[in-house]
Write a protein that holds these residues in place. Structure first.
Motif, PDB file in Angstrom:
ATOM      1  N   PHE A  91       6.937  12.461  13.005  1.00 43.99           N
ATOM      2  CA  PHE A  91       6.678  11.955  11.654  1.00 43.99           C
ATOM      3  C   PHE A  91       5.802  10.710  11.736  1.00 43.99           C
ATOM      4  CE2 PHE A  91      10.475  14.462  11.235  1.00 43.99           C
ATOM      5  CZ  PHE A  91      10.395  15.041   9.965  1.00 43.99           C
ATOM      6  N   ALA A  92       4.974  10.505  10.690  1.00 44.99           N
ATOM      7  CA  ALA A  92       4.122   9.313  10.635  1.00 44.99           C
ATOM      8  C   ALA A  92       3.857   8.954   9.178  1.00 44.99           C
ATOM      9  CB  ALA A  92       2.799   9.541  11.368  1.00 44.99           C
ATOM     10  N   TRP A  93       3.731   7.648   8.921  1.00 48.39           N
ATOM     11  CA  TRP A  93       3.377   7.157   7.590  1.00 48.39           C
ATOM     12  C   TRP A  93       1.856   7.174   7.434  1.00 48.39           C
ATOM     13  CZ3 TRP A  93       6.893   6.790   3.958  1.00 48.39           C
ATOM     14  CH2 TRP A  93       8.230   6.547   4.299  1.00 48.39           C
ATOM     15  N   VAL A  94       1.393   7.786   6.336  1.00 50.89           N
ATOM     16  CA  VAL A  94      -0.040   8.008   6.113  1.00 50.89           C
ATOM     17  C   VAL A  94      -0.355   7.653   4.660  1.00 50.89           C
ATOM     18  CG1 VAL A  94      -1.898   9.720   6.225  1.00 50.89           C
ATOM     19  CG2 VAL A  94       0.052   9.900   7.790  1.00 50.89           C
ATOM     20  N   THR A  95      -1.496   7.038   4.402  1.00 50.77           N
ATOM     21  CA  THR A  95      -1.863   6.705   3.028  1.00 50.77           C
ATOM     22  C   THR A  95      -2.487   7.924   2.338  1.00 50.77           C
ATOM     23  OG1 THR A  95      -4.135   6.004   3.498  1.00 50.77           O
ATOM     24  CG2 THR A  95      -2.388   4.345   3.752  1.00 50.77           C
ATOM     25  N   PRO A  96      -2.440   7.969   1.002  1.00 48.84           N
ATOM     26  CA  PRO A  96      -3.126   9.046   0.283  1.00 48.84           C
ATOM     27  C   PRO A  96      -4.615   9.111   0.608  1.00 48.84           C
ATOM     28  CG  PRO A  96      -1.591   7.933  -1.182  1.00 48.84           C
ATOM     29  CD  PRO A  96      -1.626   7.133   0.087  1.00 48.84           C
ATOM     30  N   GLY A  97      -5.243   7.931   0.800  1.00 55.63           N
ATOM     31  CA  GLY A  97      -6.658   7.934   1.151  1.00 55.63           C
ATOM     32  C   GLY A  97      -6.913   8.601   2.485  1.00 55.63           C
ATOM     33  N   PRO A 125      12.783   4.970   7.824  1.00 52.70           N
ATOM     34  CA  PRO A 125      12.364   3.709   8.449  1.00 52.70           C
ATOM     35  C   PRO A 125      10.863   3.658   8.722  1.00 52.70           C
ATOM     36  CG  PRO A 125      13.477   5.122  10.031  1.00 52.70           C
ATOM     37  CD  PRO A 125      13.643   5.782   8.704  1.00 52.70           C
ATOM     38  N   LEU A 126      10.342   2.440   8.801  1.00 52.10           N
ATOM     39  CA  LEU A 126       8.926   2.255   9.115  1.00 52.10           C
ATOM     40  C   LEU A 126       8.582   2.837  10.481  1.00 52.10           C
ATOM     41  CD1 LEU A 126       7.929  -1.297   7.834  1.00 52.10           C
ATOM     42  CD2 LEU A 126       7.560   0.939   6.777  1.00 52.10           C
ATOM     43  N   ASP A 127       9.525   2.816  11.383  1.00 53.28           N
ATOM     44  CA  ASP A 127       9.353   3.443  12.695  1.00 53.28           C
ATOM     45  C   ASP A 127      10.053   4.797  12.631  1.00 53.28           C
ATOM     46  OD1 ASP A 127       8.840   4.032  15.299  1.00 53.28           O
ATOM     47  OD2 ASP A 127      10.367   2.685  16.128  1.00 53.28           O
ATOM     48  N   PRO A 128       9.341   5.845  12.205  1.00 47.67           N
ATOM     49  CA  PRO A 128      10.002   7.123  11.937  1.00 47.67           C
ATOM     50  C   PRO A 128      10.331   7.869  13.220  1.00 47.67           C
ATOM     51  CG  PRO A 128       7.659   7.329  11.569  1.00 47.67           C
ATOM     52  CD  PRO A 128       7.908   5.889  11.909  1.00 47.67           C
ATOM     53  N   VAL A 162       0.847  -1.195   0.000  1.00 46.35           N
ATOM     54  CA  VAL A 162       0.000   0.000   0.000  1.00 46.35           C
ATOM     55  C   VAL A 162       0.885   1.248   0.000  1.00 46.35           C
ATOM     56  CG1 VAL A 162      -1.758   1.299   1.271  1.00 46.35           C
ATOM     57  CG2 VAL A 162      -1.822  -1.210   1.233  1.00 46.35           C
ATOM     58  N   PRO A 163       0.678   2.197  -0.917  1.00 44.70           N
ATOM     59  CA  PRO A 163       1.475   3.427  -0.914  1.00 44.70           C
ATOM     60  C   PRO A 163       1.241   4.233   0.365  1.00 44.70           C
ATOM     61  CG  PRO A 163       0.296   3.173  -3.004  1.00 44.70           C
ATOM     62  CD  PRO A 163      -0.270   2.161  -2.054  1.00 44.70           C
ATOM     63  N   HIS A 164       2.321   4.739   0.940  1.00 46.00           N
ATOM     64  CA  HIS A 164       2.284   5.635   2.088  1.00 46.00           C
ATOM     65  C   HIS A 164       3.203   6.815   1.816  1.00 46.00           C
ATOM     66  CE1 HIS A 164       0.600   2.105   4.103  1.00 46.00           C
ATOM     67  NE2 HIS A 164       0.389   2.819   5.204  1.00 46.00           N
ATOM     68  N   VAL A 165       2.899   7.943   2.454  1.00 49.06           N
ATOM     69  CA  VAL A 165       3.800   9.094   2.426  1.00 49.06           C
ATOM     70  C   VAL A 165       4.144   9.461   3.862  1.00 49.06           C
ATOM     71  CG1 VAL A 165       2.990   9.981   0.210  1.00 49.06           C
ATOM     72  CG2 VAL A 165       1.875  10.735   2.319  1.00 49.06           C
ATOM     73  N   LEU A 166       5.333  10.012   4.040  1.00 50.13           N
ATOM     74  CA  LEU A 166       5.808  10.366   5.378  1.00 50.13           C
ATOM     75  C   LEU A 166       5.440  11.814   5.669  1.00 50.13           C
ATOM     76  CD1 LEU A 166       7.354   9.291   7.825  1.00 50.13           C
ATOM     77  CD2 LEU A 166       9.467  10.144   6.760  1.00 50.13           C
ATOM     78  N   MET A 167       4.548  11.991   6.648  1.00 56.18           N
ATOM     79  CA  MET A 167       4.060  13.321   7.004  1.00 56.18           C
ATOM     80  C   MET A 167       4.778  13.839   8.245  1.00 56.18           C
ATOM     81  SD  MET A 167       1.911  13.730   4.581  1.00 56.18           S
ATOM     82  CE  MET A 167       1.156  15.288   5.082  1.00 56.18           C
ATOM     83  N   HIS A 168       4.925  15.164   8.303  1.00 54.89           N
ATOM     84  CA  HIS A 168       5.604  15.818   9.410  1.00 54.89           C
ATOM     85  C   HIS A 168       4.598  16.697  10.155  1.00 54.89           C
ATOM     86  CE1 HIS A 168       8.846  18.942  10.791  1.00 54.89           C
ATOM     87  NE2 HIS A 168       8.525  18.096  11.765  1.00 54.89           N
ATOM     88  N   ALA A 169       4.492  16.520  11.455  1.00 59.87           N
ATOM     89  CA  ALA A 169       3.644  17.386  12.291  1.00 59.87           C
ATOM     90  C   ALA A 169       4.400  18.691  12.528  1.00 59.87           C
ATOM     91  CB  ALA A 169       3.315  16.700  13.608  1.00 59.87           C
TER      92      ALA A 169
END
Length: 465
Positions: A428-434, A421-424, A337-344
């Protein structure tokens, strides 16, 4: 078709109709290959001129004697003030502490950014405008149908009516496709929001000069060209209700919302509006307010002539960044599943402390003097990315009505475990486009740069590259 029939049409059909428009690469009115000629012709049909001027030549603007704030004599439009920001990163005092002063734009009124939609040959088209803004690097860019502050559409400037405004504020309004309050640039505006709208028209719509109907697929193609689709169009397009095809997110929706709430409580941010003349580190000259180290941005003044605007001539202040920005998503497939890394991100002008931004959002020149560990996280990963990892790269500029030549490289970069890394790291958190599409339907979750990146991500997802 009667408006009540449109209003009650099954809203679940909207994602399919939007997907169909995104897959339609040629429109019913204007070929994509002919767009460049059309835009150039609209430029030739009107007179545009922008000149830098000293502050003393601003008409209607002046520095307030008691504060040094830059204000308009009408009390409308906006003011340039000072802002003092203090941030403590952790509630228990073990996180980073930051404090700074800066000029900020205070514009409390809510503007309308609206795109009108209509079916032609069974495909949704969107009414876009060739609009001149004084801060655009190439002056003329593709804008929403309506891009107007409240001062504009209530005619505080005593200019002409805003074209098509009745489709967004009047009784002729058709079917609402999207309607949400979204933040403006939190680094340059103080708690500023705009109403982002997409409205499907009822009945015939007259086609006026400087406007054109395009499919979403055509707009996506134009998003691959430097400085063509303006920021206001990008933020509205990000609010379209695309179908969520990304089941299998690393974080569930509840976990994602909990993480965002945790980030908002993890940061303690205090802001105080202060007189512009008193902010340390900034110096005012005859034609520029600049930081003493030559970084960040300048406040400048311009004189504008634009034959097709509601007011054909005016002067105003603009913020001018120092250097080319970098705005990027790192992306990975996680479980297919595609994910993008988002920054708070914390920005001084945000209404609610933190909004989600791209993985990287900065002007690298502002950090070049710092050791690597103090530079924005993942900046080096983005800048060193090989060509085969870059899925999208284009230069877009920010809103040209307030910012002068504010350009950034927007990139989508494929990462691996070594890069991201998967554990950012914290923040930061991995989030899907949906999940991003879900969040953007609600105000103040994604910042304006993240919304641009979402619009670009949707464009690449449809095209496959």
């Amino acid at each position: 078709m009667p408006s009540h029939i449109i209003q009650t049409r099954d809203s679940q059909s909207l994602p399919a109709r939007i997907a169909q428009s995104a897959a339609t690469v040629e429109g019913a009115h204007l070929r994509t290959d002919d767009f460049g000629d059309w835009l150039a012709e609209r430029g030739r049909a009107n007179t545009f001129q922008v000149e830098r001027i000293p502050f003393a030549e601003l008409d209607g603007w002046s520095f307030q004697e008691s504060t040094g704030n830059l204000v308009h004599r009408s009390g409308r439009f906006f003011t340039v003030e000072g802002l003092h920001i203090t941030e403590d990163g952790e509630p228990h005092g073990d996180g980073p502490h930051a404090e700074w002063y800066q000029p900020i734009i205070k514009q409390p009124e809510v503007g309308i950014l609206g795109i009108l939609a209509k079916e032609f040959d069974g495909v949704l088209h969107f009414l876009m405008q060739a609009k001149m803004e004084p801060g655009n690097p190439n002056l003329l860019q593709l804008s929403p149908t309506v891009q107007a502050t409240r001062s504009n559409y209530t005619k505080a400037h005593k200019g002409a009516d805003v074209k098509y405004i009745e489709y967004f504020v009047g009784p002729r309004r058709g079917r609402i496709v999207a309607d949400v309050l979204q933040s403006e640039h939190g680094s340059w505006f103080y708690r500023k929001s705009n109403r982002n709208m997409v409205v499907e028209a009822v009945g015939d719509v007259p086609l006026l000069d400087d406007f054109c109907w395009l499919t979403l697929g055509q707009i996506h193609a134009l998003l691959r060209r430097d400085n063509v689709v303006n920021m206001d169009s990008r933020t509205v397009l990000s609010c379209l209700p695309f179908a969520d095809t990304s089941d299998g997110a690393l974080l569930s929706d509840i976990e994602l919302l909990s993480w965002i709430t945790g980030e908002r409580t993890r940061h303690s941010v205090r802001t105080e509006r202060v007189p512009l003349e008193s902010i340390p580190g900034w110096k005012r000259g005859d034609s520029t307010i600049a930081h003493e180290e030559g970084r960040y941005f300048n406040v400048v003044a311009v004189s504008v002539r634009a034959g097709n605007r509601e007011v054909t001539g005016w002067t105003q202040p603009l913020f001018e960044p120092v250097g080319l920005g970098v705005t990027a998503f790192l992306t990975r497939e996680i479980g297919g599943v595609p994910h993008v890394l988002m920054h708070a991100r914390v920005e001084g002008g945000f209404l609610d402390t933190v909004e989600l931004g791209p993985t990287v959002q900065c002007t690298p020149d502002n950090y070049a003097h710092l050791p690597e560990k103090e530079r924005p996280r993942f900046l080096d990963t983005v800048q060193r990315a090989s060509a085969d990892r870059i899925r999208y790269e284009v230069v877009h500029s920010e809103e040209g009505g307030r910012f002068l030549n504010a350009e950034s490289r927007f990139l989508i970069v494929e990462a691996d475990e070594a890069d991201a890394p998967l554990d950012p790291p914290p923040g930061f958190a991995w989030v899907t486009p949906g999940q991003l599409t879900f969040l953007v339907r609600h105000g103040h979750y994604l910042n304006v740069q993240a919304r641009t990146m979402l619009a670009c991500l949707n464009a690449t997802a449809v095209s496959g590259r």
